[in-house]
Design an enzyme around this catalytic site. Structure first.
Site, PDB file in Angstrom:
ATOM      1  CB  CYS A   2      -0.908   0.006   1.228  1.00 57.52           C
ATOM      2  SG  CYS A   2      -2.011  -1.430   1.325  1.00 57.52           S
ATOM      3  CG  LEU A  50      -2.001  -4.253  -3.590  1.00 56.59           C
ATOM      4  CD1 LEU A  50      -2.567  -4.045  -4.988  1.00 56.59           C
ATOM      5  CD2 LEU A  50      -0.526  -4.658  -3.677  1.00 56.59           C
ATOM      6  CG  ASN A  74       3.408  -0.288   2.632  1.00 57.42           C
ATOM      7  OD1 ASN A  74       2.880  -1.169   1.964  1.00 57.42           O
ATOM      8  ND2 ASN A  74       4.668   0.086   2.441  1.00 57.42           N
ATOM      9  N   GLY A  75       1.826  -2.940   4.445  1.00 56.34           N
ATOM     10  CA  GLY A  75       2.511  -4.184   4.774  1.00 56.34           C
ATOM     11  C   GLY A  75       1.584  -5.311   5.146  1.00 56.34           C
ATOM     12  CB  THR A 347      24.382  -2.809  -7.422  1.00 52.84           C
ATOM     13  OG1 THR A 347      25.743  -2.429  -7.310  1.00 52.84           O
ATOM     14  CG2 THR A 347      24.253  -4.304  -7.334  1.00 52.84           C
ATOM     15  NE  ARG A 350      25.756  -2.298 -13.971  1.00 53.79           N
ATOM     16  CZ  ARG A 350      27.045  -2.619 -13.847  1.00 53.79           C
ATOM     17  NH1 ARG A 350      27.384  -3.654 -13.094  1.00 53.79           N
ATOM     18  NH2 ARG A 350      27.968  -1.920 -14.476  1.00 53.79           N
TER      19      ARG A 350
END
Length: 563
Positions: A2, A50, A74-75, A347, A350
């Site tokens: 979320c 979400l 959120n979680g 890193t 990519r």
């Protein structure tokens, strides 16, 4: 995942509300299912949802019966059922959301509430009676979270899931540290996650590895992350970590569904409707039958990871979806990737670009949650540079350093690459109990030698060669396959393509004259310079303070590729 945005102690919160809603909208990609907000006193909480658990009733912010506590999360809280059962004071739950338990937990334990949570989370809670805000982030920082202040609103404090909805209203932004809780009473951050291995990294563990316990712990971690009411899957690179997660998930789905069928057959011979499963107390309970496991991979045509992933999927019997992308596809997405990641670390960018592209495909298929293999390389010293560790003390200290910085690297990548498309990534290797077990193993057992490949103890824990009664978890050549960096495994041409294009965008003269506002944080390659310029297009210079660039250990190597 979320998205949350909050402001406490704003001098004119009603006037600020349209701006707060606009800031929430900036992270609606994280929570496309619903929006909500609550104002109390001079505090506003904004939530973009979400829905994964409590789909029909879990809209946020959550508010208690008295209207005195408001919460935006959120979680996922994996032990929410156990916590509900053991509350000392009865609480009238309004939803089936796993997150609602945080409210009664706060009422019972105050600032210590986060210590009781098993999950990945960032949350902001407002206590109207005390006009107090409490905010917390999970122990490792699987979910992204930021905190900000503004010179225009002295005394106000802001929180958000992503930096993009803080910098328009804040001129001072920091990463909210994992394993910490903020209390507006003191205006201070306090560490609540304080295991010895993290607080005293120079204290070297001496517990020998127990392979059976290690295997059981990872199985338990994957099992609890199957908590969902929506279609889910697994990101499958074909490497050890994601393949093990996929294998365990598939075995658990098959086990639960077989139990369900057996019980239903005993009742009336039917195999449909609600069926039996296993709850948090390991007791039989009536739940929906677990859905078929989808697996997803992506790579350039002919990529090594793609071939390995297809082999694993065939062995496990998952419904596999293999996607390809071109170097041009990746290059076209770079600016968007950096906007969503909010970093310029080479890193991370990519590896994130293929994951970003794959997440879009996953979202288009209607899947909202995926399991992923992040964290294993940090815990077990799986990166190829760990070959150069001089002794077990330095090996252990480096694993602690890498785990402690995961929120700035692989967790950031997994969280934001998927959340960009409204998909949630769960990471079993970063389970709190699993971490406690693994980070207390004698690092001598983890070290790479001529007889032991990287992550040997993890591979050995799932090697069933001496257990003829146990079905193999993975094909032997996958279980013992050497590490590929994700950015290499999707196809070796990917990194070369990035470097070649950086040459076209950044001149030698540019490298000699970096921007003065960069200060001492000067990119040392054209690729890094290129990413930093794209970052600057999206974010003010002061946002760079939240970024950490990868620095090699035991090596003079400057390129982060593991080749």
């Amino acid at each position: 995942m979320c998205g949350i945005f909050a402001c406490h102690c704003h001098p004119d919160v009603q006037k600020f509300k349209p701006t707060a809603l606009k800031m929430g909208k900036a992270i609606r990609h994280r929570g496309p299912d619903w929006s909500g907000n609550v104002i109390a006193n001079n505090t506003i909480l904004v939530h973009e949802r979400l829905s994964i658990v409590g789909v029909e009733s879990g809209a946020q912010p959550l508010v208690n019966d008295e209207g005195t506590i408001a919460l935006a999360v959120n979680g996922e809280i994996y032990n929410h059922r156990v916590l509900r059962k053991h509350l000392k004071t009865p609480y009238n739950f309004k939803t089936h959301s796993d997150c609602e338990v945080i409210i009664p937990l706060y009422l019972e334990h105050d600032i210590d509430a986060p210590r009781h949570l098993d999950g990945m989370f960032s949350w902001v809670l407002h206590d109207k009676t005390q006009d107090r805000v409490v905010a917390a982030r999970d122990p490792i920082g699987v979910t992204s979270f930021y905190m900000g202040r503004s010179s225009k609103t002295p005394g106000a404090v802001y929180f958000a899931s992503e930096m993009k909805c803080l910098h328009p209203v804040c001129d001072d932004i920091m990463t909210f540290p994992p394993g910490h809780v903020y209390d507006s009473k003191t205006d201070q951050l306090k560490r609540y996650f304080d295991p010895k291995w993290l607080i005293e990294p120079s204290s070297i563990p001496e517990t020998p590895v127990d392979y059976k316990t290690l295997r059981t712990a990872l199985e338990k971690s994957v099992r609890k992350r199957l908590m969902a009411e929506v279609p889910f899957g697994v990101l499958l690179s074909g490497g050890l970590d994601s393949s093990l997660v996929a294998s365990i998930a598939q075995r658990e789905i098959q086990r639960v569904n077989e139990l369900a069928k057996q019980q239903r057959q005993r009742q009336n011979g039917s195999l449909d409707e609600e069926l039996v499963g296993i709850d948090d107390d390991n007791k039989l309970t009536t739940v929906q039958m677990l859905p078929e496991l989808h697996s997803f991979s992506i790579g350039l045509p002919g990529a090594p990871d793609t071939k390995a992933a297809e082999e694993v999927a065939k062995f496990l019997g998952t419904r596999h979806h293999s996607f390809t992308f071109t170097i041009e596809d990746g290059l076209n997405a770079l600016s968007d990737v950096i906007y969503h990641l909010e970093t310029y670390d080479v890193t991370t960018i990519r590896a994130s670009t293929p994951m970003f592209l794959l997440s879009r495909k996953i979202k288009a298929m209607g899947v909202k949650m995926v399991l992923s293999g992040e964290g294993s390389d940090e815990i077990f010293g799986g990166y190829l540079y760990f070959h150069a560790a001089p002794d077990k003390k330095e090996f252990h200290e480096e694993t602690v350093r890498r785990v402690d910085n995961l929120h700035l690297a692989d967790c950031l990548r997994a969280n934001k690459s998927t959340s960009a498309w409204g998909v949630e990534a769960r990471v079993p290797f970063l389970d709190r109990e699993f971490l406690e077990l693994c980070m207390n193993i004698d690092p001598a057992d983890k070290m790479i030698t001529k007889d032991r490949i990287e992550k040997y103890i993890l591979r050995r824990a799932f090697d069933t060669t001496d257990e003829p009664e146990t079905k193999p978890y993975l094909p032997e050549k996958i279980l013992w396959r050497q590490k590929e960096q994700f950015s290499d495994g999707v196809g070796y041409g990917w990194i070369d393509g990035l470097k070649d294009n950086a040459e076209l965008h950044v001149s030698d003269e540019d490298m000699k004259n970096p921007k003065p506002e960069w200060g001492s944080d000067v990119p040392d390659t054209k690729e890094a310079y290129w990413y930093r310029c794209m970052f600057d297009e999206h974010f003010p210079t002061y946002c760079a303070g939240t970024v950490k660039r990868w620095v090699p250990t035991w090596s003079k190597q400057t390129d982060p590729s593991g080749r």
